[in-house]
Design a protein around this motif. Structure first.
Motif, mmCIF file in Angstrom:
data_model
loop_
_atom_site.group_PDB
_atom_site.id
_atom_site.type_symbol
_atom_site.label_atom_id
_atom_site.label_comp_id
_atom_site.label_asym_id
_atom_site.label_seq_id
_atom_site.Cartn_x
_atom_site.Cartn_y
_atom_site.Cartn_z
ATOM 1 N N ARG A 181 7.450 12.023 10.743
ATOM 2 C CA ARG A 181 7.851 12.613 9.468
ATOM 3 C C ARG A 181 8.666 11.602 8.669
ATOM 4 O O ARG A 181 9.636 11.034 9.183
ATOM 5 C CB ARG A 181 8.699 13.845 9.773
ATOM 6 N N ALA A 182 8.229 11.369 7.446
ATOM 7 C CA ALA A 182 9.021 10.561 6.517
ATOM 8 C C ALA A 182 9.771 11.543 5.630
ATOM 9 O O ALA A 182 9.157 12.433 5.048
ATOM 10 C CB ALA A 182 8.105 9.683 5.669
ATOM 11 N N ALA A 183 11.084 11.413 5.584
ATOM 12 C CA ALA A 183 11.889 12.352 4.810
ATOM 13 C C ALA A 183 12.531 11.624 3.639
ATOM 14 O O ALA A 183 13.437 10.807 3.837
ATOM 15 C CB ALA A 183 12.956 12.988 5.705
ATOM 16 N N ARG A 228 3.871 0.930 7.235
ATOM 17 C CA ARG A 228 4.861 0.092 7.929
ATOM 18 C C ARG A 228 6.174 0.840 8.136
ATOM 19 O O ARG A 228 6.841 0.657 9.153
ATOM 20 C CB ARG A 228 5.090 -1.214 7.151
ATOM 21 N N LEU A 229 6.536 1.675 7.171
ATOM 22 C CA LEU A 229 7.770 2.467 7.325
ATOM 23 C C LEU A 229 7.613 3.472 8.465
ATOM 24 O O LEU A 229 8.512 3.630 9.297
ATOM 25 C CB LEU A 229 8.113 3.199 6.028
ATOM 26 N N LEU A 230 6.452 4.137 8.517
ATOM 27 C CA LEU A 230 6.231 5.138 9.567
ATOM 28 C C LEU A 230 6.213 4.484 10.944
ATOM 29 O O LEU A 230 6.635 5.071 11.937
ATOM 30 C CB LEU A 230 4.903 5.887 9.346
ATOM 31 N N MET A 231 5.708 3.245 10.992
ATOM 32 C CA MET A 231 5.634 2.518 12.264
ATOM 33 C C MET A 231 6.977 1.896 12.652
ATOM 34 O O MET A 231 7.098 1.306 13.718
ATOM 35 C CB MET A 231 4.621 1.365 12.149
ATOM 36 N N GLY A 232 7.933 1.951 11.739
ATOM 37 C CA GLY A 232 9.220 1.314 12.013
ATOM 38 C C GLY A 232 9.164 -0.200 11.925
ATOM 39 O O GLY A 232 10.049 -0.894 12.421
ATOM 40 N N LEU A 233 8.113 -0.728 11.275
ATOM 41 C CA LEU A 233 7.994 -2.185 11.148
ATOM 42 C C LEU A 233 8.881 -2.712 10.031
ATOM 43 O O LEU A 233 9.196 -3.888 9.980
ATOM 44 C CB LEU A 233 6.533 -2.583 10.884
ATOM 45 N N GLY A 243 16.405 7.145 2.940
ATOM 46 C CA GLY A 243 15.581 8.161 3.589
ATOM 47 C C GLY A 243 15.438 7.876 5.071
ATOM 48 O O GLY A 243 15.967 6.867 5.576
ATOM 49 N N ARG A 244 14.731 8.762 5.774
ATOM 50 C CA ARG A 244 14.629 8.622 7.228
ATOM 51 C C ARG A 244 13.196 8.783 7.691
ATOM 52 O O ARG A 244 12.405 9.496 7.080
ATOM 53 C CB ARG A 244 15.465 9.708 7.916
ATOM 54 N N VAL A 245 12.882 8.108 8.793
ATOM 55 C CA VAL A 245 11.592 8.306 9.448
ATOM 56 C C VAL A 245 11.870 8.837 10.843
ATOM 57 O O VAL A 245 12.612 8.221 11.619
ATOM 58 C CB VAL A 245 10.778 6.993 9.532
ATOM 59 N N LEU A 246 11.279 9.997 11.144
ATOM 60 C CA LEU A 246 11.496 10.618 12.446
ATOM 61 C C LEU A 246 10.203 10.577 13.240
ATOM 62 O O LEU A 246 9.165 11.066 12.761
ATOM 63 C CB LEU A 246 11.938 12.071 12.272
ATOM 64 N N GLU A 299 4.375 14.347 6.439
ATOM 65 C CA GLU A 299 4.345 14.646 7.875
ATOM 66 C C GLU A 299 2.965 14.378 8.420
ATOM 67 O O GLU A 299 1.967 14.679 7.766
ATOM 68 C CB GLU A 299 4.671 16.125 8.115
ATOM 69 N N VAL A 300 2.922 13.814 9.613
ATOM 70 C CA VAL A 300 1.644 13.720 10.322
ATOM 71 C C VAL A 300 1.757 14.652 11.518
ATOM 72 O O VAL A 300 2.651 14.488 12.359
ATOM 73 C CB VAL A 300 1.332 12.277 10.782
ATOM 74 N N HIS A 301 0.863 15.631 11.555
ATOM 75 C CA HIS A 301 0.919 16.638 12.616
ATOM 76 C C HIS A 301 0.148 16.159 13.835
ATOM 77 O O HIS A 301 -0.831 15.423 13.713
ATOM 78 C CB HIS A 301 0.313 17.956 12.124
ATOM 79 N N ARG A 302 0.585 16.609 14.989
ATOM 80 C CA ARG A 302 -0.094 16.228 16.234
ATOM 81 C C ARG A 302 -1.568 16.597 16.192
ATOM 82 O O ARG A 302 -1.908 17.725 15.840
ATOM 83 C CB ARG A 302 0.539 16.960 17.422
ATOM 84 N N GLY A 303 -2.401 15.629 16.522
ATOM 85 C CA GLY A 303 -3.835 15.893 16.644
ATOM 86 C C GLY A 303 -4.608 15.788 15.343
ATOM 87 O O GLY A 303 -5.832 15.778 15.353
ATOM 88 N N GLU A 304 -3.917 15.659 14.217
ATOM 89 C CA GLU A 304 -4.655 15.572 12.960
ATOM 90 C C GLU A 304 -4.914 14.118 12.576
ATOM 91 O O GLU A 304 -4.299 13.189 13.115
ATOM 92 C CB GLU A 304 -3.901 16.262 11.821
ATOM 93 N N THR A 305 -5.844 13.952 11.635
ATOM 94 C CA THR A 305 -6.015 12.655 10.985
ATOM 95 C C THR A 305 -5.621 12.847 9.537
ATOM 96 O O THR A 305 -6.276 13.600 8.810
ATOM 97 C CB THR A 305 -7.475 12.172 11.088
ATOM 98 N N LEU A 306 -4.532 12.206 9.160
ATOM 99 C CA LEU A 306 -4.086 12.289 7.774
ATOM 100 C C LEU A 306 -4.655 11.092 7.028
ATOM 101 O O LEU A 306 -4.393 9.945 7.392
ATOM 102 C CB LEU A 306 -2.555 12.277 7.706
ATOM 103 N N GLY A 307 -5.457 11.368 6.017
ATOM 104 C CA GLY A 307 -5.992 10.302 5.179
ATOM 105 C C GLY A 307 -4.969 9.975 4.096
ATOM 106 O O GLY A 307 -4.343 10.882 3.542
#
Ligand SMILES: Nc1ncnc2c1ncn2[C@@H]1O[C@H](COP(=O)(O)OP(=O)(O)OP(=O)(O)O)[C@@H](O)[C@H]1O
Ligand SMILES: [Mg+2]
Length: 262
Positions: free
Chosen positions: A10-12, A56-61, A67-70, A34-42
């Motif tokens: 989740r990117a907040a 890159r933000l979601l990957m923590g790269l 803001g926050r990435v969880l 949000e990316v939900h478990r099991g889904e493919t978010l395009g």
């Protein structure tokens, strides 16, 4: 508040500002996703809209400016040491240019073994066996395991890169334009492979592409970005059949001018 259990990442309210001599670029501007478990978010949007930066933000790269990435409820910015390493191995990425993303002086098997070595998974023998199994899984004959990346075609190189991304059994696979550098016929094969793997391994995916037809086929949900902002998101069917935001309509009509026609 803890995330509900079906949210993997989740990117907040995430913002990323790049500063250069030419001034500041707000590549990502207050994105909540949000990316939900099991889904493919395009994730779609024109060039420069901030898609790769979000990845890159979601990957923590890269750290967000604000803001926050969880990931699985853990704020990436607060993870250290072992917890960070454990989380890192749970998310992997497949890039646009497979050759550039592979280590040229390592064999196909060596490339797939490398993340396992870095994360102290098994011993050399078991890593080699696992690399051969993964190469087989993605459609590269283990007979070619000792060849170097340059000895493979672009499509085969991308298969090796996918095998490497799977080496640590990730929960999240981020694919940033994974087929854009490949011939059209090869693109279809790689997409079919990703579809198979997703089902077989129960992967959660973030799938970035300029090709809306591909996104329509692969994604369960779609988010549309324009100038660093997510302007619309929804189920793939809803978004493609009744886009709400003018930018989404423009994007769809620009690429699929005969949509709804014969
Ligand atoms: N490291 C960086 N330094 C400065 N500006 C950057 C950096 N990375 C990205 N940008 C800028 O941020 C904006 C968003 O870039 P990003 O690569 O995320 O877009 P994109 O949607 O992935 O585009 P494309 O479809 O062309 O891959 C662009 O204006 C880009 O020039
Ligand atoms: Mg990009």
């Amino acid at each position: 508040m803890p995330d509900t259990n079906d949210v993997l990442v989740r990117a907040a309210n995430v913002t990323k500002v790049f500063s250069s001599r030419a001034g500041e670029v707000r590549a990502v501007d207050g994105v909540t996703l949000e990316v939900h478990r099991g889904e493919t978010l395009g994730l779609v949007g024109e060039s420069g809209s901030g898609k790769s930066t979000v990845a890159r933000l979601l990957m923590g790269l890269q750290p967000p400016t604000s803001g926050r990435v969880l990931f699985d409820g853990h704020d990436l910015a607060t993870l250290r040491g072992r917890a960070l390493r454990t989380t890192r191995r749970r998310m992997q990425m497949v890039f646009q240019n497979p050759y550039g993303s592979l280590l040229p002086h390592y064999s196909a098997a060596g490339n797939v073994m490398e993340p396992m070595r870095l994360h102290d998974k098994g011993n050399k023998e078991s890593r080699r066996a696992e690399a051969r199994r993964l190469l087989d899984l993605v459609g590269v004959s283990p007979r070619f395991a000792d060849l170097y990346p340059r000895q493979f075609s672009g499509g085969q190189q991308q298969r090796i890169a996918i095998a490497r991304a799977l080496a640590l059994q990730p929960d999240l696979l981020v694919c940033d334009e994974p087929t854009s550098s490949l011939d059209v016929s090869i693109q279809a094969q790689i997409l079919a492979l990703l579809l198979d793997l997703r089902t077989e391994l129960g992967l959660t995916c973030l799938f970035i592409s300029h090709n809306l037809a591909v996104v329509e086929r692969l994604a369960t949900r779609v988010a549309v970005m324009n100038q660093g902002v997510v302007v619309e998101e929804g189920s793939t069917a809803a978004l493609f059949h009744s886009p709400q935001h003018p930018y989404t309509r423009t994007l769809l009509s620009a690429v699929l001018p005969v949509r709804g026609g014969v």
